[in-house]
Design an enzyme around this catalytic site. Structure first.
Site, PDB file in Angstrom:
ATOM      1  N   ARG A  39       0.824  -1.214   0.000  1.00  0.00           N
ATOM      2  CA  ARG A  39       0.000   0.000   0.000  1.00  0.00           C
ATOM      3  C   ARG A  39       0.857   1.263   0.000  1.00  0.00           C
ATOM      4  NH1 ARG A  39      -3.880  -2.111   4.846  1.00  0.00           N
ATOM      5  NH2 ARG A  39      -1.797  -2.436   5.710  1.00  0.00           N
ATOM      6  N   ARG A  40       1.975   1.175  -0.690  1.00  0.00           N
ATOM      7  CA  ARG A  40       2.932   2.288  -0.688  1.00  0.00           C
ATOM      8  C   ARG A  40       3.306   2.728  -2.100  1.00  0.00           C
ATOM      9  NH1 ARG A  40       6.956  -0.221   4.027  1.00  0.00           N
ATOM     10  NH2 ARG A  40       5.371  -0.232   5.683  1.00  0.00           N
TER      11      ARG A  40
ATOM     12  N   ARG B 258      -3.813  19.631  -7.570  1.00  0.00           N
ATOM     13  CA  ARG B 258      -4.028  20.811  -6.731  1.00  0.00           C
ATOM     14  C   ARG B 258      -4.925  21.827  -7.412  1.00  0.00           C
ATOM     15  NH1 ARG B 258      -1.377  25.228  -8.587  1.00  0.00           N
ATOM     16  NH2 ARG B 258       0.325  24.831 -10.056  1.00  0.00           N
ATOM     17  N   SER B 259      -4.830  21.919  -8.750  1.00  0.00           N
ATOM     18  CA  SER B 259      -5.501  22.983  -9.491  1.00  0.00           C
ATOM     19  C   SER B 259      -5.790  22.495 -10.901  1.00  0.00           C
ATOM     20  CB  SER B 259      -4.587  24.218  -9.540  1.00  0.00           C
ATOM     21  OG  SER B 259      -5.130  25.231 -10.364  1.00  0.00           O
ATOM     22  N   ASN B 260      -6.992  22.827 -11.410  1.00  0.00           N
ATOM     23  CA  ASN B 260      -7.345  22.349 -12.747  1.00  0.00           C
ATOM     24  C   ASN B 260      -8.310  23.300 -13.429  1.00  0.00           C
ATOM     25  OD1 ASN B 260      -9.419  20.353 -14.434  1.00  0.00           O
ATOM     26  ND2 ASN B 260      -7.263  19.909 -14.723  1.00  0.00           N
ATOM     27  N   ASP B 261      -7.938  23.693 -14.645  1.00  0.00           N
ATOM     28  CA  ASP B 261      -8.769  24.507 -15.535  1.00  0.00           C
ATOM     29  C   ASP B 261      -9.721  23.547 -16.241  1.00  0.00           C
ATOM     30  OD1 ASP B 261      -9.796  25.968 -17.622  1.00  0.00           O
ATOM     31  OD2 ASP B 261      -7.868  26.626 -18.406  1.00  0.00           O
TER      32      ASP B 261
ATOM     33  N   CYS C 134       0.658  20.655 -11.348  1.00  0.00           N
ATOM     34  CA  CYS C 134      -0.793  20.691 -11.099  1.00  0.00           C
ATOM     35  C   CYS C 134      -1.279  19.307 -10.690  1.00  0.00           C
ATOM     36  CB  CYS C 134      -1.524  21.196 -12.340  1.00  0.00           C
ATOM     37  SG  CYS C 134      -1.086  22.885 -12.790  1.00  0.00           S
TER      38      CYS C 134
ATOM     39  N   HIS D  78     -11.617  25.123 -11.592  1.00  0.00           N
ATOM     40  CA  HIS D  78     -11.990  26.501 -11.901  1.00  0.00           C
ATOM     41  C   HIS D  78     -12.282  26.748 -13.378  1.00  0.00           C
ATOM     42  CE1 HIS D  78      -7.521  26.222 -11.858  1.00  0.00           C
ATOM     43  NE2 HIS D  78      -7.639  26.840 -13.020  1.00  0.00           N
TER      44      HIS D  78
ATOM     45  N   ALA E 166      -4.114  31.069 -19.454  1.00  0.00           N
ATOM     46  CA  ALA E 166      -3.540  31.846 -18.358  1.00  0.00           C
ATOM     47  C   ALA E 166      -2.184  31.240 -18.021  1.00  0.00           C
ATOM     48  CB  ALA E 166      -4.456  31.807 -17.146  1.00  0.00           C
TER      49      ALA E 166
END
Length: 279
Positions: free
Chosen positions: A133-134, A178-181, A154, A219, A278
């Site tokens: 499980r690693r 972490r972040s997605n357009d 990202c 976003h 962006a």
């Protein structure tokens, strides 16, 4: 309507209706304006690849070939060189993130994979114990971030688990971003990591299982709301696209080529939409 299209439309509508407005935004448009966005947090989706559920929309064409080539650049070539990306794969869009005229994207993505020899380690521990499980690939390297400038990753973490169903072994994957357009990159990133999941499964002769996708900040940029409304109006095609890896079971991870992938039953709605990125 496919599961991917249902999730896509629901998330677009949720961002429009319930999203928060960004503050102190970092990205800029090419004209220098700050690229603000409207966003939701904690978006999650689950796809059962074994049942033919693939995370790609039919509401607009997705450039899957270049997306998979980018994945190979990161995890096979283990490179951050823009020259390698252009010469070997004819992919140019990362040029927008070149760091200080170095022809690299800084110590990011493939450079971090190479630094820690991540793929060799993952393959070794899966071979030694498929049920461990690693099995974590993490591109979040603070030391590398301090070493050079560059866009922080990202999609930065993917974890793998193996399940037995009858006589077959299935490889599941969980991607954290972490972040997605959502309008531009959502299905590109998802399908890239489905491709990685398929490559590892083929290496061992396993079947592909489930794909879990978590995005912390999902976003729509403030210059994309016309395109968002257009996507909501579009009627998706009925057929379910399917990504196929045309190599024998047991093919070594590093012997697989981008052209070994084939996207079947994909006839997306057209015309393509234009997006100002962006940076």
């Amino acid at each position: 309507m496919t599961k991917a299209d249902q999730i896509f439309k629901a998330n677009i509508q949720k961002i429009i209706n319930e999203g928060s407005l960004s503050e102190q935004a970092r990205p800029k448009y090419k004209d220098g304006r700050t690229a603000h966005s409207k966003y939701i947090t904690g978006a999650f989706a689950e796809y059962d690849l074994a049942k033919g559920e693939f995370p790609i929309t039919t509401l607009r064409p997705i450039p899957i070939k270049s997306a998979i080539k980018e994945l190979f650049w990161i995890y096979q070539d283990q490179s951050n060189s823009l020259d390698v990306l252009e010469a070997k794969y004819n992919v140019h869009y990362w040029n927008e993130w070149e760091v200080d005229q170095t022809r690299t994207i800084g110590q990011r993505y493939g450079a971090v994979v190479k630094k820690h020899d991540i793929i060799s380690k993952i393959l070794k521990q899966l071979a030694e114990n498929p049920w461990n499980r690693r099995n974590v690939i993490s591109l979040w390297d603070y030391e590398a971030f301090e070493e050079t400038k560059g866009l922080l990753p990202c999609a930065f973490q993917i974890m793998f688990d193996v399940r037995r169903v009858g006589e077959d072994l299935y490889l599941d994957a969980s991607l954290t971003q972490r972040s997605n357009d959502i309008l531009v990159a959502h299905h590109i990133n998802a399908m890239q990591y489905v491709a990685l999941q398929m490559m590892i499964a083929k290496h061992f002769g396993w079947k592909i299982g489930k794909f879990f996708y978590f995005v912390n900040n999902l976003h729509i940029y403030d210059n994309q709301f016309d395109q968002a409304q257009e996507l909501l109006k579009r009627q998706p095609v009925a057929s379910q696209p399917k990504l196929v890896l045309n190599v024998p079971d047991g093919t070594n991870f590093f012997d697989i080529k981008p052209d070994d992938f084939e996207l079947q039953n994909y006839d997306p709605v057209k015309p393509q939409l234009h997006f100002d990125l962006a940076i």
